[in-house]
Enzyme design. Sequence first.
Site, PDB file in Angstrom:
ATOM      1  CG  ASN A 110      -7.734  -4.169  -2.450  1.00 33.63           C
ATOM      2  OD1 ASN A 110      -7.671  -3.104  -3.068  1.00 33.63           O
ATOM      3  ND2 ASN A 110      -6.690  -4.712  -1.854  1.00 33.63           N
TER       4      ASN A 110
ATOM      5  CD  GLU B 220       0.293  -0.258  -3.078  1.00 36.07           C
ATOM      6  OE1 GLU B 220       0.979  -1.310  -3.106  1.00 36.07           O
ATOM      7  OE2 GLU B 220      -0.910  -0.249  -2.830  1.00 36.07           O
TER       8      GLU B 220
ATOM      9  CB  CYS C 189      -1.292  -5.619  -3.046  1.00 32.55           C
ATOM     10  SG  CYS C 189      -1.256  -4.110  -2.066  1.00 32.55           S
TER      11      CYS C 189
ATOM     12  CD  GLU D  91      -0.577   5.911  -2.835  1.00 35.87           C
ATOM     13  OE1 GLU D  91      -1.113   6.427  -3.840  1.00 35.87           O
ATOM     14  OE2 GLU D  91      -1.106   4.983  -2.182  1.00 35.87           O
TER      15      GLU D  91
END
Length: 511
Positions: free
Chosen positions: A177, A274, A308, A483
């Site tokens: 994505n 993630e 997400c 991150e």
Amino acid sequence: MSSQLSADQPAGRERFAARDAEVPLRHPDRFFIDGRWVAPATPASFGIVDPATEELYYRVSLAGEADMSQAITAARTAFDRTGWSLLAPAERAEWVHKLAEGLRRRADDAGLLWTRQVGVLQTMAVASMARVGATYDFYADLAGDFAWEVRHTPMQGGFGVVVREAIGVVGAIVAWNTPASLIAYKVAPALVAGCTVVVKAPPEAPGEAYVLAEVAEEIGLPAGVLNVLTADREASELLVRDPRVDKIAFTGSSAVGKRIAGICGERIARYTLELGGKSPAIIFDDYDLDTAAKALAAAECTLNGQVCASLTRVIVTRDRHDAFAEALGSHFGAARIGDPFDPAAQIGPLAMERQRDRVESYIQQGVAEGARLVSGGGRPKDFDRGYYLEPTVFAGVDNLSTIAQEEIFGPVLSVIPADSEEHAIELANQTVFGLNASVFTNDIDRAYYAARRIRSGTVGHNGFRSDPRMGVGGFKQSGFGREGNREGLLPYLEPKSVILDELPAGYGPHL
């Protein structure tokens, strides 16, 4: 020019000019390994389809076992037998700054690829790609301020220092994505730390990784430090299993993340994950319903709902539930569906046919389980091609139902009634995920109190809020590690305690 591909405007006859541009990649049929473009060991390939037209855009070669092993060998050799990891951090930072400059030069190419591969609006793609280089600059700048070595006085006396050294070879695996930014938050800190990297690009959207590889070639990045190839799940698992790979950095679904964690656990490899989310937005009673509805509808248009961290579970007290659901359905349902190259479009197609099928199956399940469809739920009538889907809002959703508990990854919002503020927070936490959340209230103290009680990696105020400079990541099944920010550099480093009888001659940082 209309963005709609209807019976009166056959697909392919009337297009936006950017769609006619050539694919801005030099070697989609090769892999970037050990500083050069190499031919694949097998003829396997994958066709990338433009989701707005359902036409083939280009093909990319798929790596097999031999290709993956070659890439890992290159990264391992570069780490073990060259001086990359021994360079002063400032020297590695110079290379990372050069990558940033090169990516800024190629921002238009990367933006074009992003739109044509997964359907993201071109207006967003252009703006976002122009900022990707900033991530590389951020980590390069961090190298100058980071505490790479910290002196200590050992209990037994003598000289002590804790040094942070590169973890080794990193396998970076990213979702389709937002591949450019996902790669940046892995490659930039890894290179600054002194690691070498194998980037496994997603077959559905490999272009941005190849642009990075072309930039690495142009600036003369030392051979083997960065390697890029495209692979499906079988070859990707080889990257995860290979004992020569010290760490896996993954962004994608929670199901795949669990498998990666299990494999890494077998060999005690390091990993950061993630993963998915089912993020709540709580609308407190002091906040205007229409204002909240506008904000949530606009946010869900981002990447056509394929985010997400989307705020897809909207929790509101029962006495205001119906009014809010109607407002949300009105605003989200009014979002202009269009060709992603149309500047007037607010929401484009889903990335792939299988993705639209998946979202449609969830919509059908929501209806079957008793949720009330307020708006959307089908395919827009004016489009005879493209993976378009109407923005969809459900009301009266049971918080334990399928559409409230599983990540849909599409433009579908669920409105959930709560009995009270306390009940709303309970509902927000009643999920296996914990990636993002938001609290809508005019009372800042109330917002902070709720934010501290919601089990989520990020909690925003009065809208979708995220700042990678502060770090991103999730609680529970939404991931492991962080991150962004300084926290995003630490997973690429191993601390080592060095205890000597006395201060070595000529000691200085980065000896």
